[in-house]
Design a protein around this motif. Structure first.
Motif, short mmCIF file in Angstrom:
data_model
loop_
_atom_site.label_atom_id
_atom_site.label_comp_id
_atom_site.label_asym_id
_atom_site.label_seq_id
_atom_site.Cartn_x
_atom_site.Cartn_y
_atom_site.Cartn_z
N HIS A 291 54.48 24.26 -13.14
CA HIS A 291 54.30 24.10 -11.74
C HIS A 291 54.96 25.47 -11.17
CE1 HIS A 291 55.04 22.69 -7.65
NE2 HIS A 291 56.36 23.09 -7.66
N ARG B 134 49.80 31.62 -6.80
CA ARG B 134 49.17 31.61 -5.44
C ARG B 134 50.01 32.45 -4.58
NH1 ARG B 134 50.43 25.24 -4.75
NH2 ARG B 134 52.11 25.23 -3.29
N ASP C 258 44.74 31.32 -9.01
CA ASP C 258 45.50 30.27 -9.93
C ASP C 258 46.19 31.00 -11.23
OD1 ASP C 258 43.61 30.38 -11.66
OD2 ASP C 258 42.76 28.34 -10.89
N PHE D 81 50.56 27.41 1.76
CA PHE D 81 49.96 27.19 0.16
C PHE D 81 50.10 28.53 -0.38
CE2 PHE D 81 46.55 27.57 -2.72
CZ PHE D 81 46.99 26.30 -3.78
N GLU E 290 44.37 19.91 -0.60
CA GLU E 290 45.19 18.65 -0.96
C GLU E 290 46.72 19.12 -0.85
OE1 GLU E 290 45.63 16.25 -5.05
OE2 GLU E 290 44.46 18.30 -5.15
N ASP E 291 47.06 20.19 -0.63
CA ASP E 291 48.51 20.52 -0.46
C ASP E 291 49.00 20.11 0.84
OD1 ASP E 291 50.75 22.01 -2.08
OD2 ASP E 291 50.62 23.31 0.07
N TRP F 155 41.34 29.72 -5.73
CA TRP F 155 41.58 28.29 -5.92
C TRP F 155 40.71 27.74 -5.19
CZ3 TRP F 155 46.11 26.15 -7.39
CH2 TRP F 155 47.36 26.70 -8.03
N ASP G 22 51.80 27.78 -11.26
CA ASP G 22 51.01 27.48 -10.24
C ASP G 22 51.62 28.20 -8.83
OD1 ASP G 22 49.07 26.24 -11.87
OD2 ASP G 22 50.15 24.13 -11.42
N LEU G 23 52.70 27.91 -8.75
CA LEU G 23 53.36 28.34 -7.41
C LEU G 23 53.30 29.91 -7.29
CD1 LEU G 23 54.81 27.99 -4.76
CD2 LEU G 23 56.96 27.85 -6.21
#
Length: 348
Positions: free
Chosen positions: A310, A317, A77, A120, A90-91, A83, A313-314
C-alpha cells in the motif's frame, strides 16, 4: 492575485539563488526547471518565461487538462505505468468515465473530482487551478533552502491566510484538524473571503460583482453563499482570482492550508545563517506517529507485506521513490519484520 500585490518573480528567483549559495547548495540544482515543474505543474520549458513575465496564460480548461496529463506522466504507479482513469476515480468513489473529458481536454471536472485528483496524486489543492505565476511563486517558496523560523504563530494572520478560524488552527497545530465535508469547507472559506476582504467602503463585495468578474451571474453563487452546494471549477477559480488568493484556497484541507501559510511566512522571514526546516515538519510532529508505528508493529508478516504494498502505491503516485523490487528506479526500503520484531513494535 492583483498585480500590485504579487511578488516580483525575478527578485524571488534571485533571492532563492542567494539563499542556496549561502547554505552551500548548488543554485542550478535548487532551481532546476524540472524540479520546480514537479512542484507547480508548469511545463519546465515555460518556467523561465513565467519568471520573466512573458509567458502566455492558457485558458483554464487547457491549463487544467495539461496539468492532469503531467500528473499522470510524472507520477506513475509502482510498476512505472500511468495510473488508469478508473484507478484515480475509484479513490474518490467516481467512475473512470467521469475523468474522460478532463483527460481528453474537452471539459472541466466537477470541483469535488478536481479535489479528488489532487489528493490522489498528493499535490497541493490548487495544483490544477493556479495560474502560472501563482504556481511558480508557490514552488519557489517551497524550494527556498534557508527560510527563517518564527516564534509563536500569529493565529489571526494565519486565519486570514488560510480561511480557517483560530480555533481550528489550534486544533490543527495540535494534530487534530477538523474534518469538514468539502461542501461545508468551501462555503465557510467563501464566507471568510467576503468577510475579511472588503470593498474600499468597508462593505462586502456583492455576489453579482464577484460573479461578473468571471462572466457569470450573481445567482450562480447564491447556493454557495447559502451553503447549499458547490460551485463549478470555473467559478471556484474565478472566486479565488477575484480575491487574489491561492488557487487552492477553497479546496485545501486544514493541514495543507496551514502548512502553506507557514511556508509563506517562513519564506518572508528568510533569516540568513539559520538551518532550514521544512514547514511541514512542524505539522507532521503534531501527528501521533509513534502510535501508528506501534499499531503497525502488531501486524503479522502478511500484514506487513500488505502495508508495504500500500505504501509503495501511495509513494509512487506522489512521485516518491519506493522500495527495491517494487518497480523500476525504486530505492526506498520497507522492512517486513519477523513475528518477534513485530510483537516488539519494530518499525518499518
Amino acid at each position: 492575485m492583483p498585480a500590485a500585490d504579487r511578488p516580483d518573480l525575478a527578485s524571488t528567483w534571485a533571492r532563492v539563488e542567494a539563499l542556496a549559495e549561502r547554505s552551500g547548495r548548488d543554485p542550478a540544482e535548487v532551481l532546476c526547471p524540472e524540479r520546480l515543474s514537479r512542484l507547480c505543474g508548469v511545463d519546465p520549458t515555460l518556467i523561465p518565461r513565467v519568471v520573466a513575465g512573458t509567458a502566455p496564460e492558457a485558458p483554464l480548461c487547457l491549463r487544467v487538462h495539461r496539468r492532469f496529463l503531467r500528473l499522470r506522466a510524472t507520477r506513475r504507479d509502482k510498476h512505472g505505468r500511468e495510473w488508469s482513469l478508473a484507478a484515480i476515480a475509484e479513490d474518490f468513489r467516481a467512475p473512470g468515465a467521469s475523468l474522460g473529458p478532463l483527460n481528453a481536454g474537452t471539459g472541466l471536472p466537477r470541483l469535488g473530482h478536481a479535489a479528488g485528483v489532487q489528493r490522489f496524486f498528493g499535490v497541493y489543492a490548487g495544483f490544477l487551478l493556479a495560474d502560472s505565476q501563482c504556481a511558480v511563486e508557490r514552488a519557489l517558496a517551497a524550494t527556498a533552502p534557508d527560510a527563517g523560523q518564527g516564534g509563536a504563530p500569529d493565529l489571526e494572520r494565519l486565519s486570514y491566510l488560510t480561511g480557517m478560524p483560530p480555533r481550528d488552527i489550534r486544533l490543527t497545530l495540535a494534530g487534530a484538524p477538523p474534518r469538514l465535508p468539502l461542501k461545508e469547507q468551501v462555503h465557510q472559506r467563501f464566507e471568510h473571503l467576503r468577510r475579511t476582504r472588503l470593498r474600499a467602503d468597508g462593505q462586502p463585495h456583492s455576489l453579482a460583482a464577484i460573479a461578473q468578474s468571471f462572466d457569470a451571474s450573481g445567482q450562480s453563487l447564491t447556493r454557495l453563499a447559502r451553503g447549499e452546494g458547490l460551485p463549478n471549477l470555473a467559478a471556484a477559480a474565478g472566486i479565488q482570482r477575484f480575491y487574489g488568493v491561492d488557487g487552492g484556497f477553497l479546496l485545501a484541507d486544514d493541514t495543507e492550508a496551514l502548512a502553506g501559510a507557514l511556508a509563506g511566512i517562513e519564506h518572508e522571514l528568510e533569516t540568513a545563517g539559520r538551518n532550514a526546516e521544512n514547514p511541514m515538519l512542524a505539522v507532521l510532529r503534531a501527528h501521533d506517529v509513534r502510535s501508528i508505528v506501534t499499531r503497525a508493529g502488531r501486524l503479522s508478516p502478511a500484514g506487513w507485506k500488505s502495508l508495504a504494498d500500500h505504501l509503495d502505491d501511495l509513494l509512487a503516485r506522489e512521485g516518491v521513490l519506493g522500495r527495491p523490487g517494487a518497480g523500476p528506479g525504486r530505492t526506498h526500503r520497507v522492512v517486513v519484520p519477523d513475528d518477534r520484531n513485530a510483537a516488539e513494535g519494530g518499525a518499518p
